[in-house]
Write a protein that holds these residues in place. Structure first.
Motif, PDB file in Angstrom:
ATOM      1  N   ILE A   7       0.854  -1.183   0.000  1.00 35.31           N
ATOM      2  CA  ILE A   7       0.000   0.000   0.000  1.00 35.31           C
ATOM      3  C   ILE A   7       0.892   1.236   0.000  1.00 35.31           C
ATOM      4  O   ILE A   7       1.748   1.401   0.873  1.00 35.31           O
ATOM      5  CB  ILE A   7      -0.942   0.016   1.220  1.00 35.31           C
ATOM      6  CG1 ILE A   7      -1.769  -1.291   1.252  1.00 35.31           C
ATOM      7  CG2 ILE A   7      -1.855   1.234   1.167  1.00 35.31           C
ATOM      8  CD1 ILE A   7      -2.613  -1.532   0.027  1.00 35.31           C
ATOM      9  N   LEU A  66       1.884   5.445  -0.085  1.00 39.25           N
ATOM     10  CA  LEU A  66       1.582   6.551   0.823  1.00 39.25           C
ATOM     11  C   LEU A  66       0.240   7.207   0.512  1.00 39.25           C
ATOM     12  O   LEU A  66      -0.404   7.768   1.401  1.00 39.25           O
ATOM     13  CB  LEU A  66       2.698   7.602   0.749  1.00 39.25           C
ATOM     14  CG  LEU A  66       4.028   7.231   1.413  1.00 39.25           C
ATOM     15  CD1 LEU A  66       5.060   8.316   1.139  1.00 39.25           C
ATOM     16  CD2 LEU A  66       3.852   7.035   2.918  1.00 39.25           C
ATOM     17  N   ASN A  67      -0.190   7.125  -0.748  1.00 40.09           N
ATOM     18  CA  ASN A  67      -1.480   7.712  -1.107  1.00 40.09           C
ATOM     19  C   ASN A  67      -2.649   6.791  -0.806  1.00 40.09           C
ATOM     20  O   ASN A  67      -3.788   7.091  -1.150  1.00 40.09           O
ATOM     21  CB  ASN A  67      -1.486   8.117  -2.587  1.00 40.09           C
ATOM     22  CG  ASN A  67      -1.251   6.940  -3.517  1.00 40.09           C
ATOM     23  OD1 ASN A  67      -1.348   5.778  -3.132  1.00 40.09           O
ATOM     24  ND2 ASN A  67      -0.932   7.242  -4.776  1.00 40.09           N
ATOM     25  N   GLY A  68      -2.375   5.638  -0.176  1.00 41.73           N
ATOM     26  CA  GLY A  68      -3.422   4.698   0.191  1.00 41.73           C
ATOM     27  C   GLY A  68      -3.842   3.757  -0.903  1.00 41.73           C
ATOM     28  O   GLY A  68      -4.727   2.924  -0.702  1.00 41.73           O
ATOM     29  N   GLU A  69      -3.205   3.840  -2.072  1.00 39.13           N
ATOM     30  CA  GLU A  69      -3.597   3.012  -3.207  1.00 39.13           C
ATOM     31  C   GLU A  69      -2.697   1.794  -3.335  1.00 39.13           C
ATOM     32  O   GLU A  69      -1.569   1.770  -2.838  1.00 39.13           O
ATOM     33  CB  GLU A  69      -3.554   3.832  -4.495  1.00 39.13           C
ATOM     34  CG  GLU A  69      -4.543   4.983  -4.504  1.00 39.13           C
ATOM     35  CD  GLU A  69      -4.494   5.781  -5.791  1.00 39.13           C
ATOM     36  OE1 GLU A  69      -3.647   5.466  -6.651  1.00 39.13           O
ATOM     37  OE2 GLU A  69      -5.293   6.723  -5.940  1.00 39.13           O
ATOM     38  N   ARG A  70      -3.214   0.780  -4.015  1.00 32.38           N
ATOM     39  CA  ARG A  70      -2.447  -0.442  -4.285  1.00 32.38           C
ATOM     40  C   ARG A  70      -2.216  -0.575  -5.781  1.00 32.38           C
ATOM     41  O   ARG A  70      -3.143  -0.830  -6.547  1.00 32.38           O
ATOM     42  CB  ARG A  70      -3.190  -1.672  -3.772  1.00 32.38           C
ATOM     43  CG  ARG A  70      -2.471  -2.981  -4.094  1.00 32.38           C
ATOM     44  CD  ARG A  70      -3.310  -4.188  -3.727  1.00 32.38           C
ATOM     45  NE  ARG A  70      -2.584  -5.447  -3.940  1.00 32.38           N
ATOM     46  CZ  ARG A  70      -3.106  -6.656  -3.723  1.00 32.38           C
ATOM     47  NH1 ARG A  70      -4.350  -6.779  -3.296  1.00 32.38           N
ATOM     48  NH2 ARG A  70      -2.373  -7.734  -3.946  1.00 32.38           N
ATOM     49  N   HIS A  89      -6.011  18.746   0.746  1.00 29.47           N
ATOM     50  CA  HIS A  89      -6.125  17.298   0.838  1.00 29.47           C
ATOM     51  C   HIS A  89      -7.492  16.926   1.410  1.00 29.47           C
ATOM     52  O   HIS A  89      -8.009  17.599   2.306  1.00 29.47           O
ATOM     53  CB  HIS A  89      -5.028  16.709   1.719  1.00 29.47           C
ATOM     54  CG  HIS A  89      -3.648  16.885   1.158  1.00 29.47           C
ATOM     55  ND1 HIS A  89      -3.149  16.079   0.164  1.00 29.47           N
ATOM     56  CD2 HIS A  89      -2.678  17.802   1.418  1.00 29.47           C
ATOM     57  CE1 HIS A  89      -1.920  16.474  -0.157  1.00 29.47           C
ATOM     58  NE2 HIS A  89      -1.615  17.516   0.589  1.00 29.47           N
ATOM     59  N   GLY A  90      -8.057  15.833   0.896  1.00 31.40           N
ATOM     60  CA  GLY A  90      -9.327  15.352   1.401  1.00 31.40           C
ATOM     61  C   GLY A  90     -10.502  16.058   0.745  1.00 31.40           C
ATOM     62  O   GLY A  90     -10.418  17.226   0.354  1.00 31.40           O
ATOM     63  N   LYS A  98      -1.275  15.198  -5.953  1.00 31.88           N
ATOM     64  CA  LYS A  98      -1.154  13.740  -5.905  1.00 31.88           C
ATOM     65  C   LYS A  98      -0.369  13.241  -7.119  1.00 31.88           C
ATOM     66  O   LYS A  98       0.523  12.384  -6.990  1.00 31.88           O
ATOM     67  CB  LYS A  98      -2.527  13.081  -5.877  1.00 31.88           C
ATOM     68  CG  LYS A  98      -2.501  11.564  -5.976  1.00 31.88           C
ATOM     69  CD  LYS A  98      -3.896  10.990  -6.097  1.00 31.88           C
ATOM     70  CE  LYS A  98      -3.838   9.489  -6.306  1.00 31.88           C
ATOM     71  NZ  LYS A  98      -3.152   9.094  -7.555  1.00 31.88           N
ATOM     72  N   ASP A 140       3.062  11.129  -7.322  1.00 28.36           N
ATOM     73  CA  ASP A 140       3.084   9.843  -8.026  1.00 28.36           C
ATOM     74  C   ASP A 140       4.234   9.768  -9.026  1.00 28.36           C
ATOM     75  O   ASP A 140       4.830   8.708  -9.226  1.00 28.36           O
ATOM     76  CB  ASP A 140       1.762   9.609  -8.766  1.00 28.36           C
ATOM     77  CG  ASP A 140       0.611   9.295  -7.820  1.00 28.36           C
ATOM     78  OD1 ASP A 140       0.879   9.002  -6.633  1.00 28.36           O
ATOM     79  OD2 ASP A 140      -0.555   9.346  -8.260  1.00 28.36           O
TER      80      ASP A 140
END
Length: 388
Positions: free
Chosen positions: A202, A204-208, A339-340, A356, A360
């Motif tokens: 996972i 840092l951006n929470g994605e896989r 963010h958010g 983001k 990336d």
């Protein structure tokens, strides 16, 4: 300048994208919002039905027979319109490698399935101690009767959780005198082979998007060896050459550059000579990369194995990606730092994605072989390095 016929071709491609790729999907791509596997597969099916899934492939394998300039126009138009990228692993990396080195049985089985999108491939190259220095890989494969028995671990394996197949480099001769020797390439069925464990990484951006892949006495049919045993390093040059051509992401960079100009104009930044100069520098760099990519593509289509121009393309293309995303964040200003969902700028709800995307793209100078390693390879090839 493109001829009238070439401009007509570009318009034909543009209209096909607009009529067969949903506007909401193209908007997601253009704003770096991410698309689902189902959306990507639907676009793959549409291109395959039109005969356009692999325009750079030879006619006998389902390609279009287009010229290098037609392939270039096609890729540029898709990128500019925000069409989803079908991925590089099967169509751009493994497919051409099998055409060069695969058996007839491998070509007959795998190439049609790559073309249709029936098989989804990932690349098993990097390991915990062998990423940029790929020659240090330790995953072992031992030939036992009619199977290779594979043990070891692959790391940072992009999209392994969505793939059903992997092409992997494994060490088949640990006693080889040089680390580049004794490496072979295997085709591994991830979906139907016991002993394979895919674990998520996972970000840092929470994605896989990346994974660890473990092999515990995994049996791979001997027929799944690509080319000759212990020649995998040679074959990987074709794979990585094609990867580095796509890593330059020329079409995406063109779209990002156009977006940068638009946002800079909206923000009044085009009145700044300094900011205009930074945009101009990026545009000049992109033109130089395009020229290098076109020359390399012509050589590959003529049957040459990519040389250091692939390493050069990887370096300059990845650095330009990073420069453009940084400029986009600067152009958007404070809105890009939010963010958010609750913190988004209501006037520019897309701006937070720029930051983001900026983060990336930090990885593009690392994956595919870090830029430092690429520079070492170039230096040694030119006789400028001190290594053996």
């Amino acid at each position: 300048m493109f001829t009238a016929q070439e401009q007509e071709f570009a318009e034909e491609v543009r209209q096909f994208v607009r009529s067969h790729c949903p506007a909401e999907v193209r908007a997601k791509v253009s704003e770096a919002a991410g698309i689902t596997a189902a959306e990507r597969q639907a676009w793959h099916r549409a291109l395959h039905a039109r005969g356009w899934a692999a325009p750079h492939w030879p006619l006998e394998h389902g390609g279009t027979g287009w010229s290098a300039i037609q392939c270039y126009i096609f890729a540029e138009t898709l990128a500019e319109e925000g069409a989803p990228d079908l991925g590089s692993f099967g169509l751009k990396m493994l497919g051409p490698t099998l055409m060069h080195y695969g058996t007839q049985a491998q070509k007959s089985r795998y190439l049609p399935r790559i073309l249709s999108g029936e098989d989804i491939w990932c690349q098993g190259f990097s390991e915990p101690g062998a990423g940029s220095d790929l020659a240090s890989l330790k995953t072992r494969a031992e030939l036992v009767d009619d199977h290779w028995v594979v043990n070891g671990q692959k790391m940072w394996t992009t999209m392994a959780h969505e793939a059903n197949m992997m092409f992997a480099l494994v060490r088949t001769d640990p006693a080889a005198p040089k680390p580049q020797m004794g490496i072979s390439m295997l085709l591994i069925d991830l979906a139907n082979t016991p002993g394979i464990d895919i674990r998520p990484i996972i970000l840092l951006n929470g994605e896989r998007t990346t994974n660890e892949v473990f092999f515990d006495n995994v049996k791979v049919p001997a027929a799944n060896l690509v080319g000759e045993a212990n020649k995998g390093w040679t074959y990987s040059r074709v794979v990585l050459g094609n990867e580095r051509l796509s890593i330059a992401r020329i079409g995406i960079n063109r779209r990002q550059l156009a977006r940068l100009k638009r946002i800079a104009g909206e923000q009044g930044l085009t009145a700044s000579p300094t900011f205009r100069a930074r945009i101009a520098e990026a545009e000049i760099e992109l033109a130089a990369i395009e020229a290098l990519a076109m020359g390399m593509l012509a050589r590959v289509r003529a049957g040459f194995v990519p040389g250091i121009e692939a390493n050069m393309l990887k370096i300059r293309g990845s650095e330009l990606q990073q420069r453009l995303t940084r400029l986009l964040v600067e152009a958007a200003g404070r809105s890009a730092a939010r963010h958010g969902a609750e913190a988004r700028d209501p006037d520019r709800p897309w701006a937070h994605r720029l930051f983001k995307n900026h983060f990336d793209t930090r990885v593009v100078s690392i994956y595919g072989g870090s830029n430092e390693i690429q520079r070492n390879i170039i230096a040694k090839t030119l006789g400028l390095g001190g290594g053996k």
